[in-house]
Design a protein around this motif. Structure first.
Motif, PDB file in Angstrom:
ATOM      1  N   GLN A 191    -103.660  30.159  48.648  1.00 28.15           N
ATOM      2  CA  GLN A 191    -103.931  30.445  50.049  1.00 28.15           C
ATOM      3  C   GLN A 191    -102.778  29.983  50.928  1.00 28.15           C
ATOM      4  N   GLY A 192    -102.694  30.587  52.110  1.00 29.10           N
ATOM      5  CA  GLY A 192    -101.790  30.140  53.165  1.00 29.10           C
ATOM      6  C   GLY A 192    -100.341  30.021  52.754  1.00 29.10           C
ATOM      7  N   ALA A 193     -99.790  28.819  53.020  1.00 27.17           N
ATOM      8  CA  ALA A 193     -98.357  28.592  52.804  1.00 27.17           C
ATOM      9  C   ALA A 193     -97.965  28.731  51.335  1.00 27.17           C
ATOM     10  N   ALA A 194     -98.927  28.509  50.430  1.00 25.79           N
ATOM     11  CA  ALA A 194     -98.599  28.622  49.007  1.00 25.79           C
ATOM     12  C   ALA A 194     -98.106  30.024  48.659  1.00 25.79           C
ATOM     13  N   ILE A 195     -98.672  31.047  49.312  1.00 21.65           N
ATOM     14  CA  ILE A 195     -98.249  32.423  49.043  1.00 21.65           C
ATOM     15  C   ILE A 195     -96.791  32.613  49.448  1.00 21.65           C
ATOM     16  N   GLN A 196     -96.381  32.003  50.569  1.00 20.41           N
ATOM     17  CA  GLN A 196     -94.991  32.109  51.009  1.00 20.41           C
ATOM     18  C   GLN A 196     -94.043  31.472  49.997  1.00 20.41           C
ATOM     19  N   ASN A 197     -94.458  30.338  49.419  1.00 23.94           N
ATOM     20  CA  ASN A 197     -93.641  29.714  48.372  1.00 23.94           C
ATOM     21  C   ASN A 197     -93.509  30.639  47.169  1.00 23.94           C
ATOM     22  N   PHE A 198     -94.629  31.314  46.812  1.00 25.61           N
ATOM     23  CA  PHE A 198     -94.591  32.257  45.704  1.00 25.61           C
ATOM     24  C   PHE A 198     -93.626  33.400  46.002  1.00 25.61           C
ATOM     25  N   CYS A 199     -93.635  33.900  47.250  1.00 22.65           N
ATOM     26  CA  CYS A 199     -92.783  35.032  47.610  1.00 22.65           C
ATOM     27  C   CYS A 199     -91.306  34.700  47.419  1.00 22.65           C
ATOM     28  N   THR A 200     -90.941  33.462  47.712  1.00 24.34           N
ATOM     29  CA  THR A 200     -89.549  33.046  47.500  1.00 24.34           C
ATOM     30  C   THR A 200     -89.185  33.123  46.025  1.00 24.34           C
ATOM     31  N   VAL A 201     -90.098  32.648  45.167  1.00 22.19           N
ATOM     32  CA  VAL A 201     -89.869  32.717  43.723  1.00 22.19           C
ATOM     33  C   VAL A 201     -89.787  34.176  43.272  1.00 22.19           C
ATOM     34  N   ILE A 202     -90.698  35.013  43.783  1.00 21.87           N
ATOM     35  CA  ILE A 202     -90.728  36.423  43.389  1.00 21.87           C
ATOM     36  C   ILE A 202     -89.418  37.109  43.750  1.00 21.87           C
ATOM     37  N   ARG A 203     -88.934  36.878  44.984  1.00 25.01           N
ATOM     38  CA  ARG A 203     -87.688  37.514  45.414  1.00 25.01           C
ATOM     39  C   ARG A 203     -86.520  37.083  44.546  1.00 25.01           C
ATOM     40  N   ASP A 204     -86.452  35.791  44.228  1.00 29.10           N
ATOM     41  CA  ASP A 204     -85.344  35.292  43.410  1.00 29.10           C
ATOM     42  C   ASP A 204     -85.372  35.888  42.006  1.00 29.10           C
ATOM     43  N   VAL A 205     -86.569  35.909  41.403  1.00 31.28           N
ATOM     44  CA  VAL A 205     -86.689  36.436  40.043  1.00 31.28           C
ATOM     45  C   VAL A 205     -86.392  37.929  40.028  1.00 31.28           C
ATOM     46  N   ALA A 206     -86.935  38.668  41.012  1.00 29.58           N
ATOM     47  CA  ALA A 206     -86.721  40.115  41.059  1.00 29.58           C
ATOM     48  C   ALA A 206     -85.249  40.447  41.261  1.00 29.58           C
ATOM     49  N   ALA A 207     -84.598  39.753  42.176  1.00 27.24           N
ATOM     50  CA  ALA A 207     -83.182  40.021  42.442  1.00 27.24           C
ATOM     51  C   ALA A 207     -82.335  39.750  41.208  1.00 27.24           C
ATOM     52  N   ALA A 208     -82.642  38.658  40.501  1.00 30.08           N
ATOM     53  CA  ALA A 208     -81.867  38.325  39.305  1.00 30.08           C
ATOM     54  C   ALA A 208     -82.079  39.355  38.199  1.00 30.08           C
ATOM     55  N   ASP A 209     -83.316  39.782  38.011  1.00 32.89           N
ATOM     56  CA  ASP A 209     -83.603  40.733  36.944  1.00 32.89           C
ATOM     57  C   ASP A 209     -82.993  42.098  37.252  1.00 32.89           C
ATOM     58  N   ILE A 210     -83.210  42.586  38.462  1.00 34.01           N
ATOM     59  CA  ILE A 210     -82.701  43.909  38.831  1.00 34.01           C
ATOM     60  C   ILE A 210     -81.177  43.902  38.895  1.00 34.01           C
ATOM     61  N   GLY A 211     -80.589  42.755  39.210  1.00 36.38           N
ATOM     62  CA  GLY A 211     -79.136  42.640  39.218  1.00 36.38           C
ATOM     63  C   GLY A 211     -78.511  42.847  37.858  1.00 36.38           C
ATOM     64  N   SER A 212     -79.313  42.711  36.797  1.00 36.07           N
ATOM     65  CA  SER A 212     -78.795  42.901  35.439  1.00 36.07           C
ATOM     66  C   SER A 212     -78.897  44.348  34.974  1.00 36.07           C
ATOM     67  N   TRP A 213     -79.547  45.223  35.748  1.00 37.71           N
ATOM     68  CA  TRP A 213     -79.661  46.621  35.361  1.00 37.71           C
ATOM     69  C   TRP A 213     -78.312  47.321  35.470  1.00 37.71           C
ATOM     70  N   ARG A 214     -78.092  48.299  34.608  1.00 37.78           N
ATOM     71  CA  ARG A 214     -76.837  49.039  34.594  1.00 37.78           C
ATOM     72  C   ARG A 214     -77.109  50.543  34.722  1.00 37.78           C
ATOM     73  N   GLU A 215     -76.216  51.235  35.398  1.00 41.69           N
ATOM     74  CA  GLU A 215     -76.376  52.677  35.556  1.00 41.69           C
ATOM     75  C   GLU A 215     -76.428  53.358  34.189  1.00 41.69           C
ATOM     76  N   GLY A 216     -77.377  54.265  34.054  1.00 39.92           N
ATOM     77  CA  GLY A 216     -77.556  54.969  32.793  1.00 39.92           C
ATOM     78  C   GLY A 216     -78.455  54.250  31.816  1.00 39.92           C
ATOM     79  N   GLU A 217     -78.832  53.009  32.122  1.00 38.97           N
ATOM     80  CA  GLU A 217     -79.702  52.241  31.226  1.00 38.97           C
ATOM     81  C   GLU A 217     -81.102  52.845  31.229  1.00 38.97           C
ATOM     82  N   ARG A 218     -81.732  52.875  30.056  1.00 38.49           N
ATOM     83  CA  ARG A 218     -83.092  53.388  29.911  1.00 38.49           C
ATOM     84  C   ARG A 218     -84.013  52.271  29.443  1.00 38.49           C
ATOM     85  N   PHE A 219     -85.199  52.241  29.999  1.00 39.03           N
ATOM     86  CA  PHE A 219     -86.181  51.250  29.551  1.00 39.03           C
ATOM     87  C   PHE A 219     -87.573  51.675  29.986  1.00 39.03           C
TER      88      PHE A 219
END
Length: 704
Positions: A133-161
Motif C-alpha cells: 500500500q501507499g509509499a511501498a508501491i512507489q518504492n516498487f516502481c523504482t525497482v521495476i523501472r531499473d530492472v526493465a531498463a537494464a533488461d531491455i537495454g540488452s536487447w539487440r536489433e533482429g533478436e528473436r525471443f
C-alpha cells in the motif's frame, strides 16, 4: 475405423457420462445444467480452449452452469455480475476460498493466504497488506523501472525471443529484488533456476490423487517433490540470512517488513508462514504479471492504432491511456479464468439453491466478454476505460470482496512501467501471422506460443507515423536484381496463371474509377493490370505505373507500345521515395505490398498524393489470418522459399493508422483485398477516414 469397432467405445463413453451425472446428482442433489461430458473431457476442453469452452457453455446453459472437472470436482460457474456482487459483498462465512484452493497447497503450502479461511486468513491478510500500500508501491516502481531498463537495454536489433519467457525473467527479478530483497546477481540466478523449475511443473496439480506418489526419478510427482524440497531449502536459507542482517530495521523489501510485522497478539510470522507467503507472492506476482505483459504486447503489436496513440500519449507525459491499456488487456485477456469458493452451507446464488460442499466459480473471463457490459467485447479498445468506469463487479481480473488480490496495485503498476519502457524505446514485430490463442497452463491462462517477437529499431523515444516495418524482408536491391533476371520469363508465363485475371479485375473494380481519372499503380510489373485500368479510366484518363525493376518495366513498355496506349506513364521509382507532380484519384498496390521492403513510407507517400473521396486499394497474395492458412501451409512454405514477397504481410494493420479498413479474402484465402477511402481534404487522420463497404451482396470480414 469400422462402425462395429466404434460402437463399444461410444457405448463406454456414454456409460461414463451417465455414471458421472448420477454420481453428481447423488452427491449434491439437482444442480444447474451443464455439459454432460465426463470430468476428463471437460478438463481437456478447458485446458486447450478455455475461453471458447466457457463462452460456449454459457451460451448453451445460461449464466449459471455446472461443470465437473478433474481434481477440482464438480463446480458451478456464475457469469452474472449482479449475482457475483451479491455473493462477494454479502455474508462470507459460508464461502471458503481457501478450501476451494486446496489443490494449490501442494505448491503454496497450508499457511498461504490463498489456502487459508476465516480468522487465520484475516490475520495473514492484515500482516501482508502494509507492504503493498501507499509509499511501498512507489518504492516498487523504482525497482521495476531499473530492472526493465537494464533488461531491455540488452536487447539487440533482429533478436528473436518469446515475450512471455523474457517477461518471466524480468518480473522474477523484480520479485526477487522488491520482495526477497536480493540484489546479488549470483543469488538471483540461483533462486531463478530453483524456484522457476517448481512453477514450471504446475501441471502436476491436475494429477488425480492416485498419481500423486513418488514412483521414482521419472515420475512427475516425484520430480515435483524433489524440486519443491530444493526450493524450500533455498527460501528458508534466505529467511535465515535476512533475520541475521544487522540493518533489518532499515530495510524496505517485503521479506524484511514481514519479519518485523506483528499481529494483534504481538506474535511474529513463523518461518513456515513466511515460506508459504513468499511462494504465493512468487506465483501470484511473477507468473501472472509476466503472462499479462505477454498478452499486452500481443494485443498492442496487432493493433497499430492503439500502439500509435499510446506512444503519442506517453510522449506528452500523459499516463491516462497507458492505464487504460493495462485495464483493457486484463479485461480481454485475464490471467485467471475464475475465482473459486466452496460453500460450507446451502446458499442461493443466481437463482439456484446450491448445496454445501459445492465449488462456486465467479467466471471472470466470461463476465469480461459480455456484450451487454462491453460492446464489441472481443475488440481491443482501451478507450472504453477512458470514456467511463467499468460497472461494479464487471471487471474482476484480481477477484473481488475480502479475497481481492492484495497485490493488484503492484501488478498494474508493474505492467504499466514495463509497457512504458518497451514502447518508448523499442519497435517489436510479431513473428507469427495470427494473434495468440489462449490456453490453460496449470491454473493460469497463457498465450499458446508465448508471444514470439523480433526486435526492430532501438532508437529512443521516437514515435512512428506509420506502422509498417517488416525486418525479415529482403533488401530492395536484391529484389530488383531478381526481377530483372526473370522479367522476360515472367512476362511469358504470367498469362498462363488463370487465377490472376479475376484477382486483377476485382482490385480494379474496387478502385471505383470513372472516365478521366488519374490512377497510380505501385508495382506495375510487366503491365498486366494496364488493360483493366485503361478500360476503367478511358482514353481521357491517365495511368501512372511505377516499379523499381527496369526489367519488368521494359516488358510493360512492350505491352504499351503493342496496344498503342498513349495515356500510360511508366516510371522507375522506389515506392518508398515516390515523387509525382500531381495528385491522383486512386492508388493500387497490386501484388507489391508484400514485396516492398518498407511498405510504411510507401503507403505514407501514396496517401499524400490521394485526392479527397479517393480510394486506396491493396491487392496481394498472403496467408495472414486466412481461414485456410493451415491447409495451404505447403503453398506458404513455397512462397517463402521461391518468391521475393512476404506471404504473411499485414497491410490492414498499416492502413489502420489512417482509418478503418474493409478487407475481403478470395480464392480460398490466397488473396486479400484491402480498401480505404480518404474523405478529408487535409492531412489524413484516423477520425477523418471511414470504412468502405463494398460488394454488399457478399458477407465480408472486416479487419481490426
Amino acid at each position: 475405423m469400422r462402425f462395429s469397432a466404434f460402437l463399444p467405445r461410444a457405448g463406454l463413453y456414454y456409460i461414463l457420462v451417465v455414471y458421472a451425472r448420477i454420481m453428481s446428482h447423488h452427491a449434491y442433489g439437482p444442480l444447474p445444467p451443464g455439459p454432460h461430458a465426463p470430468a476428463s473431457v471437460n478438463t481437456a476442453r478447458l485446458i486447450q480452449r478455455p475461453l471458447q469452452s466457457l463462452l460456449g457453455w454459457r451460451e448453451r446453459y445460461g449464466d449459471v452452469f455446472t461443470v465437473p472437472l478433474l481434481v477440482f470436482g464438480v463446480g458451478v460457474y456464475v457469469c452474472d455480475p449482479s449475482a457475483i456482487r451479491e455473493m462477494l459483498t454479502g455474508e462470507q462465512s459460508d464461502l471458503h476460498a481457501g478450501e476451494a484452493n486446496a489443490p494449490l497447497s501442494a505448491v503454496l503450502g497450508e499457511r498461504s493466504l490463498l489456502t487459508l479461511d476465516g480468522r487465520e486468513h484475516l490475520r495473514q491478510r492484515k500482516l501482508l497488506l502494509p507492504p503493498f500500500q501507499g509509499a511501498a508501491i512507489q518504492n516498487f516502481c523504482t525497482v521495476i523501472r531499473d530492472v526493465a531498463a537494464a533488461d531491455i537495454g540488452s536487447w539487440r536489433e533482429g533478436e528473436r525471443f518469446l515475450m512471455r519467457e523474457r517477461m518471466r525473467a524480468l518480473t522474477f527479478e523484480v520479485i526477487v529484488r522488491a520482495v526477497f530483497g536480493v540484489t546479488d546477481r549470483d543469488r538471483i540466478k540461483r533462486l531463478r533456476s530453483t524456484l522457476v523449475s517448481v512453477l514450471d511443473m504446475q501441471a502436476v496439480l491436475f494429477l488425480p490423487d492416485m498419481l500423486r506418489r513418488d514412483l521414482g526419478r521419472f515420475s512427475p510427482w516425484g520430480q515435483f517433490q524433489r524440486r519443491l524440497r530444493a526450493a524450500d531449502a533455498l527460501i528458508y536459507e534466505e529467511i535465515a540470512l535476512r533475520r541475521s542482517e544487522p540493518n533489518l530495521e532499515d530495510r524496505t523489501d517485503v521479506l524484511s517488513l514481514l519479519l518485523r510485522a506483528r499481529d494483534e497478539n504481538d506474535q511474529p510470522m513463523t518461518d513456515v508462514e513466511l515460506r508459504d507467503e513468499l511462494m504465493t507472492m512468487l506465483l501470484a506476482g511473477h507468473e501472472t504479471t509476466a503472462t499479462g505483459l505477454a498478452f499486452a504486447f500481443d494485443l498492442l503489436l496487432r493493433n497499430p492504432r492503439v500502439l500509435h496513440r499510446l506512444r503519442e500519449e506517453l510522449l506528452a507525459d500523459d499516463d491516462t491511456y497507458l492505464d487504460a491499456v493495462v485495464s483493457e488487456t486484463l479485461r480481454l485477456r485475464p490471467v485467471i479464468d475464475a475465482n473459486a469458493r466452496t460453500l460450507t452451507k446451502p446458499r442461493t446464488i443466481g437463482g439456484w439453491d446450491l448445496p454445501a460442499g459445492i465449488r462456486v466459480y465467479p467466471a471472470i473471463a466470461v463476465v469480461h466478454l459480455r456484450e451487454d457490459l462491453y460492446p464489441q467485447p472481443h475488440e481491443f479498445r482501451p478507450e472504453r476505460f477512458i470514456d467511463g468506469e467499468a460497472e461494479s463487479y464487471a471487471w474482476l481480473p484480481f477477484g473481488g470482496g475480502i479475497r481481492r488480490c492484495i497485490g493488484a496495485s503492484l501488478a498494474q503498476a508493474e505492467m504499466a512501467e514495463v509497457i512504458r519502457t518497451v514502447v518508448s524505446s523499442v519497435d517489436l514485430q510479431p513473428t507469427r501471422p495470427d494473434p495468440e490463442s489462449v490456453v490453460m497452463r496449470g491454473i493460469t491462462l497463457v498465450p499458446q506460443h508465448g508471444t514470439p517477437v523480433v526486435v526492430g529499431r532501438i532508437d529512443g523515444k521516437q514515435s512512428r507515423t506509420v506502422i509498417g516495418e517488416y525486418p525479415n524482408r529482403r533488401p530492395l536491391g536484391e529484389i530488383v536484381k531478381g526481377y530483372d533476371r526473370v522479367a522476360r520469363l515472367y512476362s511469358t508465363l504470367e498469362p498462363l496463371y488463370l487465377i490472376f485475371p479475376p484477382a486483377r479485375r476485382k482490385a480494379v473494380a474496387a478502385l471505383n474509377l470513372k472516365a478521366g481519372d488519374v490512377v497510380l499503380e505501385i508495382g506495375a510489373g510487366t503491365g498486366r493490370n494496364l488493360p483493366y485500368l485503361i478500360d476503367a479510366v478511358g482514353p481521357t484518363g491517365t495511368v501512372i505505373a511505377v516499379d523499381a525493376s527496369e526489367g519488368m518495366l521494359a516488358e510493360a513498355r512492350k505491352l504499351t507500345e503493342r496496344h498503342g496506349w498513349s495515356n500510360v506513364q511508366l516510371l522507375r521509382q522506389d515506392a518508398a521515395q515516390l515523387q509525382l507532380d500531381r495528385d491522383v484519384n486512386a492508388v493500387l498496390f497490386s501484388l507489391s505490398y508484400s514485396v516492398i521492403p518498407e511498405p510504411g513510407p510507401a503507403l505514407a507517400r501514396a496517401w499524400k498524393l490521394l485526392r479527397p473521396a479517393a480510394r486506396l486499394v491493396v491487392m496481394d497474395m498472403g496467408l495472414t489470418d486466412s481461414r485456410h492458412r493451415r491447409a495451404l501451409g505447403l503453398i506458404a512454405r513455397l512462397l517463402e522459399k521461391l518468391a521475393p514477397g512476404d506471404p504473411y504481410s499485414r497491410p490492414w494493420d498499416d492502413l489502420a493508422i489512417y482509418g478503418p479498413v474493409a478487407t475481403e479474402r478470395f480464392l480460398l484465402g490466397l488473396y486479400y483485398l484491402c480498401i480505404l477511402e480518404k474523405v478529408a481534404s487535409d492531412e489524413p487522420t484516423p477520425a477523418r477516414s471511414r470504412c468502405l463497404r463494398f460488394y454488399a451482396s457478399k458477407p465480408k470480414r472486416s479487419s481490426r
